[in-house]
Design a protein around this motif. Structure first.
Motif, PDB file in Angstrom:
ATOM      1  N   VAL A 151      41.743  27.100  19.490  1.00  0.00           N
ATOM      2  CA  VAL A 151      41.714  26.842  20.930  1.00  0.00           C
ATOM      3  C   VAL A 151      42.540  27.918  21.627  1.00  0.00           C
ATOM      4  N   GLY A 152      41.914  28.594  22.566  1.00  0.00           N
ATOM      5  CA  GLY A 152      42.580  29.681  23.274  1.00  0.00           C
ATOM      6  C   GLY A 152      42.203  31.027  22.696  1.00  0.00           C
ATOM      7  N   GLY A 153      42.592  32.081  23.405  1.00  0.00           N
ATOM      8  CA  GLY A 153      42.278  33.439  22.987  1.00  0.00           C
ATOM      9  C   GLY A 153      42.573  34.381  24.130  1.00  0.00           C
ATOM     10  N   PRO A 154      42.363  35.654  23.936  1.00  0.00           N
ATOM     11  CA  PRO A 154      42.587  36.598  25.038  1.00  0.00           C
ATOM     12  C   PRO A 154      41.479  36.483  26.076  1.00  0.00           C
ATOM     13  N   ASP A 155      41.801  36.738  27.310  1.00  0.00           N
ATOM     14  CA  ASP A 155      40.812  36.795  28.383  1.00  0.00           C
ATOM     15  C   ASP A 155      41.168  37.978  29.272  1.00  0.00           C
ATOM     16  N   LEU A 156      40.617  39.126  28.936  1.00  0.00           N
ATOM     17  CA  LEU A 156      40.902  40.338  29.702  1.00  0.00           C
ATOM     18  C   LEU A 156      40.092  40.330  30.997  1.00  0.00           C
ATOM     19  N   VAL A 157      40.769  40.619  32.090  1.00  0.00           N
ATOM     20  CA  VAL A 157      40.147  40.606  33.411  1.00  0.00           C
ATOM     21  C   VAL A 157      40.365  41.972  34.062  1.00  0.00           C
ATOM     22  N   MET A 158      39.285  42.624  34.442  1.00  0.00           N
ATOM     23  CA  MET A 158      39.395  43.903  35.137  1.00  0.00           C
ATOM     24  C   MET A 158      39.571  43.648  36.631  1.00  0.00           C
ATOM     25  N   ARG A 159      40.655  44.162  37.199  1.00  0.00           N
ATOM     26  CA  ARG A 159      40.891  44.031  38.635  1.00  0.00           C
ATOM     27  C   ARG A 159      39.985  45.008  39.397  1.00  0.00           C
ATOM     28  N   GLU A 160      39.662  44.636  40.606  1.00  0.00           N
ATOM     29  CA  GLU A 160      38.821  45.504  41.433  1.00  0.00           C
ATOM     30  C   GLU A 160      39.630  46.676  41.967  1.00  0.00           C
ATOM     31  N   MET A 161      39.094  47.871  41.801  1.00  0.00           N
ATOM     32  CA  MET A 161      39.771  49.065  42.310  1.00  0.00           C
ATOM     33  C   MET A 161      39.389  49.303  43.771  1.00  0.00           C
ATOM     34  N   LYS A 162      40.368  49.695  44.570  1.00  0.00           N
ATOM     35  CA  LYS A 162      40.113  50.087  45.947  1.00  0.00           C
ATOM     36  C   LYS A 162      39.877  51.596  45.967  1.00  0.00           C
ATOM     37  N   LEU A 163      38.611  51.958  46.129  1.00  0.00           N
ATOM     38  CA  LEU A 163      38.209  53.359  46.102  1.00  0.00           C
ATOM     39  C   LEU A 163      37.571  53.748  47.432  1.00  0.00           C
ATOM     40  N   LYS A 164      37.573  55.025  47.717  1.00  0.00           N
ATOM     41  CA  LYS A 164      36.912  55.555  48.898  1.00  0.00           C
ATOM     42  C   LYS A 164      35.422  55.647  48.605  1.00  0.00           C
ATOM     43  N   LYS A 165      34.610  55.064  49.472  1.00  0.00           N
ATOM     44  CA  LYS A 165      33.165  55.011  49.233  1.00  0.00           C
ATOM     45  C   LYS A 165      32.456  56.275  49.696  1.00  0.00           C
ATOM     46  N   ASP A 166      32.760  56.745  50.901  1.00  0.00           N
ATOM     47  CA  ASP A 166      32.049  57.875  51.494  1.00  0.00           C
ATOM     48  C   ASP A 166      32.757  59.180  51.133  1.00  0.00           C
ATOM     49  N   LEU A 167      32.015  60.060  50.469  1.00  0.00           N
ATOM     50  CA  LEU A 167      32.608  61.276  49.914  1.00  0.00           C
ATOM     51  C   LEU A 167      31.844  62.511  50.358  1.00  0.00           C
ATOM     52  N   ARG A 168      32.427  63.650  50.056  1.00  0.00           N
ATOM     53  CA  ARG A 168      31.772  64.946  50.201  1.00  0.00           C
ATOM     54  C   ARG A 168      31.638  65.573  48.810  1.00  0.00           C
TER      55      ARG A 168
END
Length: 546
Positions: A151-168
């Motif tokens: 019962v139980g185990g690891p639960d890895l969670v990826m956090r959302e990155m705040k990135l710039k969407k509009d680029l050149r």
């Protein structure tokens, strides 16, 4: 099922019961095969415990004959730890519970047992037990299987990155990557997954990362050693940053990023690719957490391991076509090709994979009749109405597919029969967006002037090419390595296709192919691409394409 078991075996997760010595030495021995361990998540926020699937297979010769037997699932050693039930949707076997056992009668192929296992109500974190399965099959000995349940185990969670969407094009930015272990056990080693489409790339390279490119997606998997404990969050170490960059051909692109316990990373990418040269990528705790022993285990909730981010780069793609000039007498059949080309710099793909990115519309000159065409081009009337009869139409609409690389050409070969000689007979070829009646320029295309080109038969002044004096019967000659080829009335009757930029693609017709995401690569006759001017070739044909 066999594919799933083979995958588990490759990861070292299968346990095969210790073979007992059969009473009859001539009797075959069939082992039960399944996972050696199964981790069960604890209930969250008062909800019911989430079930995990336990799949068990009888390893037997592929005779094709149906098997009949009885399998017994001993539940006594998981009492108070887990609940076990027959998977409701599997009708190949019927199970009844009696005295702490599931008795499952089986008949058919493949021989498999599907069970749903969940943490029991009130089960303590870290509680363990065992599920043992035995079997009886007429004429064979079945070796048992024991699966350890915890019962139980690891639960890895990826956090959302705040990135710039509009680029050149050429712009890069840091990746503030953070993940956490929200499970009940530590993960011993993790694998970071970073996937980028064609227009984006990672700036840094590290020697504990390996890379695999498939189509327009490049995946980088970085293995990081260590114990990643419950309650802790982790970020990139200060000496191993990551930056993502928009390339010169970026437009609409995607970054996919995820985190997995070592051994649970995507197997397609893990099984191939090569390590990137450079420093070693590392992570460090983002906040303090209690120490815990490292245990290699499956992730309790894989659904929160991966995230996705969409970029838009301020860029353009110049969709163009080329003029065609032909000449001939009444009764001549002329072979030519109409061209779509993306001169870049951006690669373009449709938002919906099922959509056609663009179309090429061919308006047939007066006095000519289409007698051969590629499958991608459909016949329509002058007003755009679809036709059942595909040959002899006044207009054709050719679908491109859902993506096109920068500097890619697509060739559509056609056969035109001159039914009546009309001096300076004019048609057109136009490329563009999939409009209601005629293609219109895409929003990303800065030059609408080269989206349409003339198709002329018997132009005033006598320009253009006519049929070759001795027609060729070869349908798929070998390709030429040159970037462009020109033709004239006195040229060899066997024409050769050409490639330029990232490739020339032929659609349908008599052209041989090697495969492409938008169509076969042109290697055959009747496709001549002139690098600086008109595209043309005229060859008399004996057969009819359609």
């Amino acid at each position: 099922m066999r594919k799933r078991i083979a995958l588990l075996a490759a990861c070292g997760l299968l346990a095969i019961g210790t073979a007992a010595v059969p009473a009859n030495a001539a009797e075959p021995v069939f082992p039960l095969v399944g996972p050696s361990a199964l981790e069960l998540p604890l209930p969250v926020d008062g909800s019911g415990a989430r079930e995990q699937r336990l799949s068990i297979t009888l390893d037997h010769p592929a005779t094709g004959a149906p098997f009949a037997g009885l399998f017994t699932v001993d539940l006594r050693k998981v009492a108070g730890v887990a609940t076990v039930r027959d998977h409701a949707s599997d009708s190949s076997h019927q199970c009844t519970e009696k005295d702490g056992e599931l008795l499952c009668a089986y008949k058919g192929l493949p021989v498999s047992l599907e069970l749903d296992v969940a943490a029991a109500k009130g089960a303590a974190k870290g509680a363990t037990g065992e599920i043992t399965v035995t079997g009886k099959v007429p004429g064979a000995t079945v070796t048992p299987l024991t699966t350890k349940v915890s019962v139980g185990g690891p639960d890895l969670v990826m956090r959302e990155m705040k990135l710039k969407k509009d680029l050149r094009p050429g712009e890069s930015q840091p990746m503030p990557l953070v993940f956490a272990n929200e499970g009940t056990q530590a993960a011993k080693g993790v694998v970071l997954e970073l996937g980028t489409t064609r227009g984006m790339e990672l700036v840094e390279t590290y020697d504990n990362c390996r890379t695999r490119t498939a189509g327009d997606l490049t995946t980088v998997l970085c293995s990081v050693e260590g114990d990643f404990v419950p309650g802790a969050a982790y970020e990139l170490a200060g000496d191993s940053p990551l930056h993502i960059k928009a390339t010169a051909h970026a437009y609409d692109d995607v970054l996919r990023y995820g985190i997995y316990p070592a051994g649970d990373e995507p197997k397609a990418a893990a099984s191939s690719g090569k390590a990137r040269a450079g420093r070693k990528l590392g992570v460090s705790p983002a906040k303090s957490a209690p120490a815990a022993p490292g245990l290699r285990a499956s992730d309790l909730n894989p659904g929160d391991n991966r995230r996705e981010f969409a970029f838009h780069t301020e860029n353009t793609a110049d969709f163009t076509t080329s003029p065609v000039s032909l000449k001939g007498k009444a009764g001549d059949t002329l072979s030519t090709a109409f061209v779509f080309e993306n001169k870049g710099p951006a690669w373009i793909h449709a938002a919906n994979p099922a959509d056609s990115l663009a179309r090429t519309v061919v308006v047939v000159p007066e006095g000519a009749k289409v007698t051969g065409k590629p499958q991608e081009c459909l016949a329509v009337d002058a007003d755009g109405t679809k036709r059942a009869e595909q040959l002899g139409a006044p207009r054709y609409e050719c679908a491109l597919g859902n993506r096109v690389s920068e500097n890619e050409k697509v060739v559509y070969p056609f056969d035109l029969l001159i039914e009546k000689v009309v001096e300076d007979a004019k048609g057109s070829v136009t490329v563009g967006d999939w409009g209601t009646s005629a293609p219109r320029p895409h929003a990303f295309d800065p030059n609408a002037g080269d989206n349409t080109a003339a198709v002329v038969i018997n132009a005033k002044g006598g320009t253009g090419t006519g049929p070759s004096p001795s027609p060729s019967t070869s349908g798929s000659p070998s390709p030429t390595p040159s970037a462009s080829v020109s033709a004239s009335a006195s040229a060899s009757p066997t024409a050769k296709a050409s490639t330029a930029g990232t490739g020339t693609t032929a659609q349908g017709g008599n052209l041989a192919s090697t495969g492409s995401t938008v169509g076969p690569i042109a290697v055959g006759a009747a496709a001549l691409v002139a690098a600086g001017g008109a595209l043309y070739v005229a060859v008399r044909r004996r057969g009819v394409r359609g």
